[in-house]
Design an enzyme around this catalytic site. Sequence first.
Site, PDB file in Angstrom:
ATOM      1  N   THR A  99       0.869  -1.181   0.000  1.00 37.05           N
ATOM      2  CA  THR A  99       0.000   0.000   0.000  1.00 37.05           C
ATOM      3  C   THR A  99       0.903   1.227   0.000  1.00 37.05           C
ATOM      4  O   THR A  99       1.609   1.482   0.993  1.00 37.05           O
ATOM      5  CB  THR A  99      -0.896   0.015   1.258  1.00 37.05           C
ATOM      6  OG1 THR A  99      -1.647  -1.200   1.288  1.00 37.05           O
ATOM      7  CG2 THR A  99      -1.853   1.193   1.224  1.00 37.05           C
ATOM      8  N   LYS A 174      -7.797   2.038  -3.567  1.00 33.64           N
ATOM      9  CA  LYS A 174      -7.538   1.645  -2.166  1.00 33.64           C
ATOM     10  C   LYS A 174      -7.621   2.874  -1.251  1.00 33.64           C
ATOM     11  O   LYS A 174      -8.216   2.841  -0.174  1.00 33.64           O
ATOM     12  CB  LYS A 174      -6.158   0.979  -2.088  1.00 33.64           C
ATOM     13  CG  LYS A 174      -5.604   0.813  -0.704  1.00 33.64           C
ATOM     14  CD  LYS A 174      -5.601  -0.592  -0.207  1.00 33.64           C
ATOM     15  CE  LYS A 174      -5.098  -0.658   1.222  1.00 33.64           C
ATOM     16  NZ  LYS A 174      -5.387  -1.881   1.891  1.00 33.64           N
ATOM     17  N   LYS A 249      -1.527   5.141   8.568  1.00 34.71           N
ATOM     18  CA  LYS A 249      -0.708   5.141   7.344  1.00 34.71           C
ATOM     19  C   LYS A 249      -1.579   5.393   6.108  1.00 34.71           C
ATOM     20  O   LYS A 249      -1.265   6.234   5.270  1.00 34.71           O
ATOM     21  CB  LYS A 249       0.005   3.786   7.211  1.00 34.71           C
ATOM     22  CG  LYS A 249       0.746   3.651   5.893  1.00 34.71           C
ATOM     23  CD  LYS A 249       1.214   2.246   5.588  1.00 34.71           C
ATOM     24  CE  LYS A 249       1.702   2.172   4.141  1.00 34.71           C
ATOM     25  NZ  LYS A 249       2.136   0.858   3.709  1.00 34.71           N
TER      26      LYS A 249
HETATM   27  P1  NAD Z   1       5.519  -6.441   7.312  1.00 34.77           P
HETATM   28  O1  NAD Z   1       6.358  -5.405   7.943  1.00 34.77           O
HETATM   29  O2  NAD Z   1       5.063  -7.625   8.101  1.00 34.77           O
HETATM   30  O3  NAD Z   1       6.285  -7.040   6.013  1.00 34.77           O
HETATM   31  C1  NAD Z   1       7.089  -6.277   5.151  1.00 34.77           C
HETATM   32  C2  NAD Z   1       8.352  -7.095   4.895  1.00 34.77           C
HETATM   33  O4  NAD Z   1       9.148  -6.453   3.902  1.00 34.77           O
HETATM   34  C3  NAD Z   1       9.240  -7.252   6.130  1.00 34.77           C
HETATM   35  O5  NAD Z   1       9.395  -8.640   6.437  1.00 34.77           O
HETATM   36  C4  NAD Z   1      10.567  -6.610   5.723  1.00 34.77           C
HETATM   37  O6  NAD Z   1      11.695  -7.259   6.282  1.00 34.77           O
HETATM   38  C5  NAD Z   1      10.500  -6.770   4.217  1.00 34.77           C
HETATM   39  N1  NAD Z   1      11.379  -5.901   3.433  1.00 34.77           N
HETATM   40  C6  NAD Z   1      11.705  -4.600   3.640  1.00 34.77           C
HETATM   41  N2  NAD Z   1      12.531  -4.170   2.653  1.00 34.77           N
HETATM   42  C7  NAD Z   1      12.719  -5.218   1.802  1.00 34.77           C
HETATM   43  C8  NAD Z   1      13.449  -5.395   0.577  1.00 34.77           C
HETATM   44  N3  NAD Z   1      14.146  -4.399   0.032  1.00 34.77           N
HETATM   45  N4  NAD Z   1      13.420  -6.603  -0.025  1.00 34.77           N
HETATM   46  C9  NAD Z   1      12.703  -7.624   0.495  1.00 34.77           C
HETATM   47  N5  NAD Z   1      11.971  -7.516   1.650  1.00 34.77           N
HETATM   48  C10 NAD Z   1      11.975  -6.326   2.280  1.00 34.77           C
HETATM   49  O7  NAD Z   1       4.266  -5.665   6.674  1.00 34.77           O
HETATM   50  P2  NAD Z   1       2.884  -6.299   6.170  1.00 34.77           P
HETATM   51  O8  NAD Z   1       1.873  -6.233   7.248  1.00 34.77           O
HETATM   52  O9  NAD Z   1       3.170  -7.590   5.474  1.00 34.77           O
HETATM   53  O10 NAD Z   1       2.462  -5.192   5.086  1.00 34.77           O
HETATM   54  C11 NAD Z   1       3.068  -5.123   3.806  1.00 34.77           C
HETATM   55  C12 NAD Z   1       2.301  -4.118   2.972  1.00 34.77           C
HETATM   56  O11 NAD Z   1       0.934  -4.541   2.877  1.00 34.77           O
HETATM   57  C13 NAD Z   1       2.279  -2.703   3.557  1.00 34.77           C
HETATM   58  O12 NAD Z   1       2.409  -1.786   2.501  1.00 34.77           O
HETATM   59  C14 NAD Z   1       0.910  -2.621   4.221  1.00 34.77           C
HETATM   60  O13 NAD Z   1       0.434  -1.291   4.306  1.00 34.77           O
HETATM   61  C15 NAD Z   1       0.079  -3.476   3.279  1.00 34.77           C
HETATM   62  N6  NAD Z   1      -1.118  -4.063   3.892  1.00 34.77           N
HETATM   63  C16 NAD Z   1      -1.044  -4.642   5.130  1.00 34.77           C
HETATM   64  C17 NAD Z   1      -2.187  -5.200   5.679  1.00 34.77           C
HETATM   65  C18 NAD Z   1      -2.147  -5.866   7.034  1.00 34.77           C
HETATM   66  O14 NAD Z   1      -3.220  -6.152   7.592  1.00 34.77           O
HETATM   67  N7  NAD Z   1      -0.974  -6.153   7.583  1.00 34.77           N
HETATM   68  C19 NAD Z   1      -3.413  -5.171   4.963  1.00 34.77           C
HETATM   69  C20 NAD Z   1      -3.431  -4.613   3.696  1.00 34.77           C
HETATM   70  C21 NAD Z   1      -2.276  -4.052   3.160  1.00 34.77           C
END
Ligand code: NAD
Length: 304
Positions: A99, A174, A249
């Site tokens: 997102t 979104k 966010k």
């Molecule tokens: P998270 O922090 O659990 O996962 C993100 C991952 O990306 C981490 O494990 C981190 O180590 C990794 N990362 C960072 N830089 C990197 C790189 N250069 N290469 C590879 N990996 C890398 O976050 P999440 O909850 O999985 O959310 C991810 C996205 O999804 C966000 O943008 C969030 O806004 C969106 N989102 C989350 C939810 C939710 O409920 N958690 C729902 C909808 C959308």
Amino acid sequence: MTTIAFLGLGHMGGPMAANLVKAGHRVIGFDPAPAALDAARSAGVEIAPDAVTAVGDVDTVITMLPTGAHVISAYSGEGDTAGLLASAKPDTLFVDCSTIAVDEARQAHDLAVAAGHRAADAPVSGGVVGAEKGTLAFMVGASDDDFATLQPLFEVMGGRIVHCGGSGLGQAAKVCNNMILGISQIAVAEAFVLGERLGLSHQALFDVASNASGQCWALTTNCPVPGPVSTSPANNNYEPGFAGALMSKDLGLAESAIDLTGVDAQLGRHAREIYRAYADGDGARQDFSGIINTIRAQSATTDA
Ligand code: NAD
């Protein structure tokens, strides 16, 4: 079978990648967090030594990263570190499911195209449970051809898939949806606190509003008081659900889009301020419907 590089194997990306493996695709993953790598490995994801190696010989690259800055720097590289775009074979299809802001999504798309690739934005809703169950909603900004190529992959990871238009329009959908959600959750919470002060029971207000013009998801699914909807986070001490930090966010991204377009979105801006303050405190890790407790605490005490 498609060969997919999956970067970002966190709360969302981990189970999404696991579902692609279960559906018979070859998934090569990378994440700098060792715990994320271990979980992905045990789900059948092949682990690459780094992100650029992961993308070297694949059809599709999916990113699921925390922010737009992460996506842009992963695509372009930093300092002497090569980026994903320079490391992938020509005409690789890059799909960002994170997102991020609409203008960041368009920037990522333009960088990918300038490097000889194709690109789409495909943010999701449905949270970690939806990622695990493969029932996410995908909002897709892509050309017709790229959407047709990607649809079978989205169907593995998701339940509802909407092609919203070209580059950036998945993120646009979104951000607009979540702005409605943030505003309406505050509206429902204010109404319940007002009802309390007027002597109205939670159940009576619910029974009226849920069958009248006040009906909305924030009321009928995410009801901010315990009782009327037994599955809402209010019944479980506001355990998320959708955490206040994520709503803060997403409303920040809405505010960026409001600034970009000049729209007179006063409630969107106000909701952003309310959730920013909520997420600065305990609300970061609570469900965003817990905003009702802030409203109650901040309400004046009168004899009315
Ligand atoms: P998270 O922090 O659990 O996962 C993100 C991952 O990306 C981490 O494990 C981190 O180590 C990794 N990362 C960072 N830089 C990197 C790189 N250069 N290469 C590879 N990996 C890398 O976050 P999440 O909850 O999985 O959310 C991810 C996205 O999804 C966000 O943008 C969030 O806004 C969106 N989102 C989350 C939810 C939710 O409920 N958690 C729902 C909808 C959308």
